[in-house]
Design a protein around this motif. Structure first.
Motif, PDB file in Angstrom:
ATOM      1  N   SER A   1       0.838  -1.203   0.000  1.00 11.31           N
ATOM      2  CA  SER A   1       0.000   0.000   0.000  1.00 11.31           C
ATOM      3  C   SER A   1       0.871   1.251   0.000  1.00 11.31           C
ATOM      4  O   SER A   1       1.989   1.256   0.539  1.00 11.31           O
TER       5      SER A   1
ATOM      6  N   GLY B   1      -0.230   5.574   0.198  1.00  5.45           N
ATOM      7  CA  GLY B   1      -1.301   6.555   0.125  1.00  5.45           C
ATOM      8  C   GLY B   1      -2.647   5.860   0.187  1.00  5.45           C
ATOM      9  O   GLY B   1      -2.919   5.039   1.057  1.00  5.45           O
ATOM     10  N   SER B   2      -3.512   6.157  -0.782  1.00  6.61           N
ATOM     11  CA  SER B   2      -4.845   5.544  -0.824  1.00  6.61           C
ATOM     12  C   SER B   2      -4.887   4.309  -1.717  1.00  6.61           C
ATOM     13  O   SER B   2      -5.948   3.706  -1.899  1.00  6.61           O
ATOM     14  N   LEU B   3      -3.742   3.923  -2.295  1.00  2.82           N
ATOM     15  CA  LEU B   3      -3.712   2.822  -3.253  1.00  2.82           C
ATOM     16  C   LEU B   3      -3.156   1.549  -2.619  1.00  2.82           C
ATOM     17  O   LEU B   3      -2.255   1.594  -1.775  1.00  2.82           O
ATOM     18  N   THR B   4      -3.674   0.410  -3.049  1.00  4.15           N
ATOM     19  CA  THR B   4      -3.193  -0.895  -2.617  1.00  4.15           C
ATOM     20  C   THR B   4      -3.083  -1.791  -3.840  1.00  4.15           C
ATOM     21  O   THR B   4      -3.979  -1.806  -4.693  1.00  4.15           O
TER      22      THR B   4
END
Length: 783
Positions: free
Chosen positions: A637, A639-642
């Protein structure tokens, strides 16, 4: 396969195991047991013998002295002395300790196939792995059990450190390769090390010695030992210090090692073991691969403001709690370790009759550490206790010569540990408290083993171990900001039940060669520390870790091809489930651990010793080790991304595919120059990946070492013997990677794409360079 793997069996299997463990000694203790097992059932793979063991004694399997004082004829040996069917290399003093300045145990253990070494954190600390199962570690040795004179020096949390090991104290080191939990219990997933100190009768007087060499290396050591009536004592002490070959790498360490025995009657023996080690070591910075290529030894790095190119810096919180960070070098940060280890243990051995020996041993082992280095500082006290009782019986089973062994063991460690932020400047200053741990880790288990000579040339071995381990504790995490301090609590109450069966078969039609096959299992439960470090590299909750399990197959041969040439070849294939993967999430952060669902380790080990002419001798140790993940999806992961990445088929980080040691030497056998000798030695290692995606590979290396030594009696002097030696290591001054901390892969916070090789190559916190060209010489006088 699942029912055969450790930990897969339930309570029913555990009860069956307990019945088997209880039945083994009872069967062998029956009245029909009258004859000792024949010597022909003893198999040893490869031996490098030393000055304290007559030539051929170890290799022939005829050494009948147990650890500590030698037992009377017929007394049973400790089970780890020449166990039939095991893959064992015995490394002795000749060529490894007696006639070379062995500055760390790493220079000694390379004589054994399957052993990988990494520079640890400061001083002579090294991280040892067997068959690559721990090769990615760079701080503490795990996944193996370590004993000294039969007493455990691996603490109940599975941690072993080699600061307390001074090679000069030892007469032999046995390297057990492959899963060993049926014989050694928890943590022996890859093997075991059994150190044997010199006994009083080996020393028979006293010795003083001094070694000195490059980078301020200076070692003083003293040995005294002898036998008087029922008493035998061997005492070793040393003081070692050096400036180090890197910036901020000086160290100072003192070791005391005592082995004493008292034999009041022929059938009763008491053994006392005491070890104490204090180490103070400055810790150099681990750099990136890019920095290693610019400035491998981190020189000219006294201050961040004036640092030379390639220097590593660490960002310490300016106020030690929150807010902006200040870059500091290892010297500015005063990174160091101040650790102490104390072990006091005793054993009583009683011969019930000529074929049966009962033993009880107890011990206390305390590890204290104070380690303010990199961005955090750890402090801890880990007092531990162990108790073991075992019974060994030589006799007959169904009319066949047999040896039976059963043991019950308990160990526990009480942990109190704290973690602080580091504050910059003014020495090793501590910042805010960020973690506080209290935990108890315990192991209770039993083990049984049966060796039976099925026919004059065939020996079968069956073993079974069962153990319950528990971890109960809590970790309080603190976060400080401008508005105050908050805390969160993570608790652990884990129980693990594991079983470890083992089967082996040895065919030895004549003394000069033998074939052996073995299938064995191993297990390692998580340590308390790994349960309380999360993926950010900070104190937190990681309490869902599972037991690491392995099922291994060995097939090998030991043969004397012709007079003077002893050869050993072993092929191995090991299946791991929930293998522990430990890696760094970033520079200066704590390593964190997770489970990879499935992996495979397979390879070939070759060991050879060749005396090809009077005084001429060669030694070879080669390992091919191929390790891959077969089931592992990594989630990353940013930030807001995975993103998720399938690592199946990728090589396991930290494990070189090829390792090689070759040594050729000559010792003048007779005449006025008798005792003069020397050797040339090549140590080579393949490159290996340091990340799960296999994007970054550290280069392999080959180094050349040269040695000259002289040993002679002094019949007309006060001293009995003089030993002189000198060694030039890394003759060609090759800059190579001596240790690489595996790195976590990352993704781009904007796109979710996996960052490439360039990002990993620039990530600090990974690389220690190996030593440059180094010369060490020394002298020992024996009285």
């Amino acid at each position: 396969m699942p029912s055969f793997m450790p930990g897969a069996a339930g309570p029913v299997a555990a009860r069956r195991a307990a019945v088997l463990l209880a039945a083994t000694p009872l069967v062998l203790a029956s009245p029909v047991a009258a004859q000792p097992a024949a010597d022909s059932v003893t198999l040893e793979e490869l031996a490098v013998t030393g000055e304290d063991t007559p030539k051929g004694q170890v290799a022939d399997g005829t050494d009948t002295a147990s650890f500590g004082v030698a037992g009377p004829p017929g007394a049973a040996l400790l089970v780890i002395e020449r166990p039939v069917g095991q893959v064992v290399t015995a490394v002795g003093r000749e060529g490894t300790i007696a006639d070379r300045p062995a500055t760390s145990i790493g220079t000694v253990l390379l004589d054994s196939p399957g052993v990988t070494l990494r520079q640890g954190n400061g001083g002579r600390d090294v991280v040892i792995s067997i068959r690559g199962n721990n090769a990615r570690a760079t701080g503490v040795t795990r996944n193996m059990v370590v004993l000294e004179d039969g007493f455990p020096v691996t603490q109940p949390d599975g941690a072993s450190r080699f600061d307390l090991v001074d090679p000069r104290a030892y007469s032999r080191i046995d390297v057990f390769r492959g899963p060993q939990s049926a014989l050694f219990g928890n943590y022996a997933t890859s093997g075991a090390l059994a150190f044997r100190t010199r006994t009083g009768r080996d020393i028979n007087g006293y010795e003083i010695g001094v070694d000195a060499g490059s980078f301020g290396y200076l070692s003083h050591f003293f040995t005294v030992g002898g036998v008087s009536g029922p008493f035998e004592i061997g005492l070793f002490a040393s003081d070692v210090r050096a400036n180090g070959y890197q910036d901020s790498s000086s160290y100072d360490t003192q070791t005391v090692n005592l082995l004493a025995s008292y034999t009041p009657t022929p059938d009763n023996r008491f053994t006392l073991k005491v070890i104490n080690n204090d180490v103070t070591a400055n810790i150099p910075a681990r750099g990136s691969l890019d920095q290693f290529r610019i400035n491998p030894y981190q020189r000219g790095c006294d201050a961040a403001a004036t640092a030379a190119p390639g220097c590593t810096t660490f960002g310490l919180l300016a106020n030690g709690a929150f807010g902006p960070r200040v870059p500091v070098t290892a010297t500015e940060g005063a990174f160091r370790r101040n650790d102490r280890r104390t072990i006091i243990a005793g054993r009583w051995e009683h011969d019930i009759d000529a074929q049966t020996t009962w033993r009880v041993q107890v011990g206390f082992d305390e590890r204290n550490y104070n380690q303010p280095f990199y961005t955090t500082a750890g402090r801890g006290s880990l007092p531990s206790y162990f108790v073991q009782t075992d019974l060994t019986r030589r006799g007959e089973l169904l009319g066949l010569p047999a040896v039976g062994y059963v043991a019950l063991a308990f160990s526990t460690v009480d942990i109190t540990a704290s973690v602080f932020n580091r504050a910059p400047y003014g020495g090793a200053r501590l910042g805010a408290l960020i973690g506080l741990q209290d935990a108890v880790q315990s192991n209770l288990g039993g083990r049984g083993r049966l060796e039976i000579e099925l026919a004059p040339h065939w020996t079968a071995i069956a073993g079974l171990g069962g153990e319950e381990s528990s971890i109960t504790g809590r970790n309080r995490t603190f976060a400080t900001s401008a508005v105050g301090t908050t805390s969160t609590l993570a608790t652990a109450d884990r129980r693990f039940l594991n079983l470890a069966p083992e089967l082996a078969l040895v065919y030895r039609p004549e003394p000069d060669w033998a074939l052996r096959g073995r299938v064995a299992t191993g297990y390692a439960t998580p340590s308390f520390s790994s349960l309380f470090v999360n993926a950010t590299g900070l104190p937190g909750n990681n309490a869902d870790l599972k037991t690491q399990e392995t099922l291994g197959f060995d097939l090998g041969a030991d043969v004397i091809l012709f007079e003077g040439l002893r050869l050993s070849v072993t092929g191995f294939y090991e299946f791991f489930r929930n293998e522990f993967v430990t890696q760094s999430p970033g520079a200066g952060l704590l390593n964190y651990t997770f489970n990879a669902p499935a992996s495979e380790h397979r390879g070939i080990e070759v060991g050879a010793e060749w005396s090809f002419a009077p005084g001429r001798r060669g030694v070879l140790a080669y390992t091919y080790d191929d390790q891959v993940h077969t089931d592992y999806v990594e989630q990353i992961s940013a930030g807001s991304l995975t993103a998720r990445f399938d690592r199946a088929g990728h090589r396991i980080p930290g494990v070189p595919a090829h390792q090689f040691l070759a040594r050729v030497g000559y010792d003048v056998p007779a005449g006025p120059l008798a005792g003069l000798g020397g050797f040339a030695e090549v140590v080579a290692q393949d490159g290996y990946f340091v990340d799960n995606a296999n994007l970054l590979n550290v280069p392999g290396f080959a180094i050349l070492n040269l040695n000259i030594h002289y040993s002679a009696p002094l019949p007309n002097g006060y001293a009995r013997r003089i030993d002189l030696y000198g060694e030039l290591r890394n003759v060609l001054d090759t800059a190579y990677v001596g240790s690489a901390n595996p790195l976590a892969n990352t993704i781009n916070a904007a796109t979710g794409a996996q960052n490439g090789r360039a990002v990993l190559a620039g990530t600090t916190g990974s690389i220690f360079a190996g030593p440059p060209r180094t010369f060490v010489a020394g002298m020992k006088l024996s009285f």
